[in-house]
Write a protein that holds these residues in place. Structure first.
Motif, short mmCIF file in Angstrom:
data_model
loop_
_atom_site.label_atom_id
_atom_site.label_comp_id
_atom_site.label_asym_id
_atom_site.label_seq_id
_atom_site.Cartn_x
_atom_site.Cartn_y
_atom_site.Cartn_z
N MET A 66 17.63 50.81 31.34
CA MET A 66 18.74 50.91 32.48
C MET A 66 19.70 49.96 32.32
N CYS A 67 21.21 50.60 32.29
CA CYS A 67 22.25 49.97 32.06
C CYS A 67 23.10 49.40 33.11
N PHE A 68 23.06 48.03 33.68
CA PHE A 68 23.65 47.68 34.56
C PHE A 68 24.97 47.48 34.18
N ASP A 69 25.96 47.11 35.07
CA ASP A 69 27.21 47.30 34.77
C ASP A 69 27.87 45.70 34.13
N LYS A 70 28.57 45.52 33.31
CA LYS A 70 28.76 44.23 32.61
C LYS A 70 30.09 44.00 32.53
N ASP A 71 30.45 42.56 32.50
CA ASP A 71 31.75 42.07 32.58
C ASP A 71 32.38 42.30 31.04
N GLU A 72 33.57 41.88 30.79
CA GLU A 72 34.67 41.98 29.75
C GLU A 72 33.85 41.19 28.66
N SER A 73 33.10 40.24 28.70
CA SER A 73 32.32 39.60 27.59
C SER A 73 30.94 40.35 27.32
N GLY A 74 30.69 41.42 27.78
CA GLY A 74 29.30 41.96 27.63
C GLY A 74 28.14 41.64 28.44
N ASN A 75 28.46 40.61 29.14
CA ASN A 75 27.26 39.90 30.21
C ASN A 75 27.18 40.98 31.48
N ILE A 76 25.81 40.79 32.04
CA ILE A 76 25.92 41.85 33.11
C ILE A 76 26.49 41.02 34.35
N SER A 77 27.16 41.75 35.12
CA SER A 77 28.21 41.50 36.04
C SER A 77 27.16 41.27 37.47
N LEU A 78 27.47 39.93 37.92
CA LEU A 78 26.78 39.59 39.28
C LEU A 78 27.63 39.73 40.47
N GLY A 79 27.59 40.38 41.42
CA GLY A 79 28.39 40.34 42.60
C GLY A 79 27.90 39.72 43.76
N MET A 80 28.75 39.50 44.84
CA MET A 80 28.41 38.85 46.04
C MET A 80 28.37 39.58 47.15
N GLU A 81 27.38 39.39 48.08
CA GLU A 81 27.36 39.98 49.23
C GLU A 81 27.11 39.08 50.36
N GLY A 82 27.08 39.60 51.62
CA GLY A 82 27.17 38.85 52.94
C GLY A 82 25.66 38.00 52.72
N LEU A 136 28.45 55.09 53.95
CA LEU A 136 28.51 53.59 53.82
C LEU A 136 29.81 53.03 52.91
N ILE A 137 30.33 52.01 53.57
CA ILE A 137 31.26 51.21 52.97
C ILE A 137 30.62 50.06 52.33
N SER A 138 30.18 49.80 51.31
CA SER A 138 29.24 49.06 50.88
C SER A 138 29.79 47.40 51.03
N GLU A 139 28.81 46.55 51.33
CA GLU A 139 28.98 45.08 51.50
C GLU A 139 29.79 44.59 50.35
N ALA A 140 29.48 45.00 49.17
CA ALA A 140 30.09 44.73 48.11
C ALA A 140 31.73 44.72 47.95
N VAL A 141 32.21 45.51 48.84
CA VAL A 141 33.66 45.49 48.84
C VAL A 141 34.20 44.41 49.66
N ARG A 142 33.42 43.86 50.65
CA ARG A 142 33.87 42.61 51.18
C ARG A 142 33.47 41.37 50.34
N GLY A 143 32.43 41.69 49.53
CA GLY A 143 31.95 40.74 48.25
C GLY A 143 33.04 40.49 47.28
N GLU A 144 33.98 41.35 47.20
CA GLU A 144 35.07 41.41 46.08
C GLU A 144 36.34 40.93 47.16
N GLY A 145 36.52 40.64 48.25
CA GLY A 145 37.40 39.87 48.72
C GLY A 145 38.13 40.74 50.06
N ALA A 146 37.50 41.87 50.42
CA ALA A 146 37.98 42.79 51.63
C ALA A 146 37.97 42.03 52.91
N ILE A 147 38.79 42.05 53.75
CA ILE A 147 38.78 41.32 55.02
C ILE A 147 38.99 42.28 56.11
#
Length: 537
Positions: A97-113, A241-252
């Motif tokens: 399973m390939c989860f999203d990674k950041d520019e350094s090749g590490n798995i990206s971890l997002g923020m949610e409510g 659905l407009i994912s909560e991850a959108v607010r996790g990335e700064g949407a208000i």
């Protein structure tokens, strides 16, 4: 003679994970009312939560889960999830399973409510459920698994000893089928589509819960329904659905004048627990004030959230303006069929896993992105448990009970139920509204609907009968819980009442309402009483 060792009804992540684990040694049949990929799991955007970084821990994940659940959670269930969650994710990764990674090749971890640290893993930005479902389907062994698509379960078959021995289904052509097995697993998802506005698949009307209560199982915590704060509101309806991850990335969240509506509402503002955000948005909509998700600060929004961007464009939303109109809608059921952490219900031979079940894991409000993890962890636990059972030592009578009555039915249509539920048992409830819908529901002879024969009814009639049963249970539970907690908000009882309600559940069987101390092993009580010949009378 059993033609299957295990029947699994449903095709989401919990169903597939159970099938993968149990089919290693047993024959499994998966039955789904539509196609394999038509599930809430497949639609899931936000991601899957796990204590996966060195800044996180299972203890911290557990604390966030209990905080979001308003301290109503079963701690054993929470601990089981957060302790086993990281290994479940690592296993997926090891299996490809390939989860999203950041520019350094590490798995990206997002923020949610309501999360205190970044711990949300994603696939392709906002297609996590789709990615996991496709991954699990590739792992599913064809040698021990048979799949029946476009068949709707309409009756659980229970023998005269009270043991679940199979299921009756109806297919697209109106043909009825009987399948028998030593073990029957309900993995049918929640009941979000009982409501006019919902993020759920339109198939998610709570079939499994109504089937279980008709069979005699214990159902609990049905008043706790999570309303996702941000569904796309377009052309007078909320859907998509407009994912909560959108607010996790700064949407208000802002109103039509640009005012930040979550200021002063909660210390976490736009990332407050979902019930807080939903109720705040609802209060603005009630006075005619439109609410928008301001995404202007998110760089490359269409790259970060491709599925959401496509859906918005298809709905006529101009993303260059930086605002998406939103409204709350039903999203997740915290209650369901009462189980232990192995998925056992009060009926021998019947199990439940995923959103259809209620182990107490989510308490009064699910922490964002815990649902996919629940399916992975508890699906594996149930599959392992079933595969470990020595069925050769067990003799089960196939003489199932079929003494239901045929009645002429007067039923509402599906859209009427959805509108009534949204209006009176939605985000904000009160006694007057709940009694209004209770009186409306009781026009349809609810007590008879728990016992009538469904074979011979049209598929649409079967669906409406099961919807009415679920609507009734939710309404009754919401009336009885005279406080506000998590996904249950009573405007006439707007505060939590820990003294009366924090440690008590509202549970039902088809014959009785049960109010009991939270944590009581109802499935064990029910099994013992069933075997003794009585059932919560």
């Amino acid at each position: 003679m059993f033609t299957n060792d295990i029947i699994i009804i449903g095709s989401g992540i919990a169903a597939l994970q159970t099938a993968i684990e149990s089919s290693k040694v047993k024959n499994v049949r998966i039955i789904t009312k539509s196609k394999l990929r038509d599930s809430n799991s497949y639609l899931a955007q936000g991601g899957v939560a796990a204590a996966f970084s060195d800044k996180d821990s299972p203890a911290l994940h557990g604390k966030d889960t209990v905080d979001a659940g308003r301290y109503y959670n079963d701690l054993a269930a929470v601990n089981s999830l957060v302790e086993k969650g990281p290994d479940a994710i690592r296993q997926l990764i090891e299996d490809g399973m390939c989860f999203d990674k950041d520019e350094s090749g590490n798995i990206s971890l997002g923020m949610e409510g309501a999360h205190s640290v970044r711990r949300i893993l994603h696939f392709n930005g906002d297609a996590t459920g789709k990615g996991i479902i496709n991954h699990l389907l590739n792992k599913l062994s064809s040698s021990n698994v048979n799949i029946s698509e476009c068949e709707t379960a309409i009756e659980l078959l229970v023998n005269k000893s009270g043991h679940c021995v199979g299921v009756m289904t109806v297919n697209e052509n109106g043909q009825y089928m009987h399948y028998f097995a030593r073990h029957v697993v309900l993995a049918t998802g929640g009941c979000g589509a009982l409501y006019e506005y919902s993020s759920n698949s339109q198939n998610a009307t709570g079939d499994g819960i109504a089937l279980a209560i008709r069979a005699g199982a214990v159902v609990r915590d049905m008043e706790f329904i999570q309303f996702h704060p941000t569904l796309l509101f377009s052309h007078g309806r909320a859907s998509g659905l407009i994912s909560e991850a959108v607010r996790g990335e700064g949407a208000i969240l802002v109103n039509a004048c640009g005012m930040k509506i979550m200021e002063g509402q909660h210390v976490l503002k736009d990332l407050a627990p979902r019930h807080v955000v939903s109720q705040t948005i609802f209060s603005h909509l009630e006075i005619g004030d439109r609410v928008y998700l301001d995404i202007s600060m998110i760089k490359d929004f269409e790259v970060r959230f491709p599925s959401i961007a496509t859906y918005c464009k298809d709905s006529g939303i101009d993303l260059t303006k930086g605002k998406i109109p939103v409204a709350p809608g039903s999203h997740f059921l915290m209650g369901g069929i009462s189980t232990d952490t192995k998925g056992r219900t009060s009926i021998p031979g019947l199990y439940a896993v995923g959103e259809v079940s209620c182990s107490g894991l989510h308490g009064a409000n699910r922490l964002a992105s815990n649902s996919l993890l629940e399916g992975l962890v508890y699906g594996k636990e149930l599959g392992h448990y079933l595969s470990s059972l020595n069925d050769s030592l067990q003799t089960i009578d196939l003489d199932f009970v079929d003494s239901r009555e045929d009645l002429s039915l007067h039923l509402p249509n599906e859209s009427e139920i959805k509108k009534m539920m949204m209006r009176y048992v939605g985000i904000v409830r009160d006694e007057k509204g709940l009694r209004t819908i209770k009186d409306w529901l009781e026009r349809y002879d609810l007590s008879s609907l728990l016992y009538i024969r469904l074979q011979g009814l049209s598929p649409e009639q079967c669906k409406v009968v099961l919807m009415l049963i679920n609507a009734w249970i939710i309404t009754e539970a919401a009336l009885l819980r005279t406080e506000s907690r998590g996904g249950h908000f009573r405007s006439d009882f707007p505060f939590e009442n820990d003294y009366k309600w924090r440690n008590r559940t509202i549970s039902f069987t088809k014959n009785h309402l049960i109010s009991t101390k939270k944590g009581t092993a109802l499935y064990e009580q029910a099994e013992a009483k069933t075997n003794a010949g009585s059932f919560f009378y």
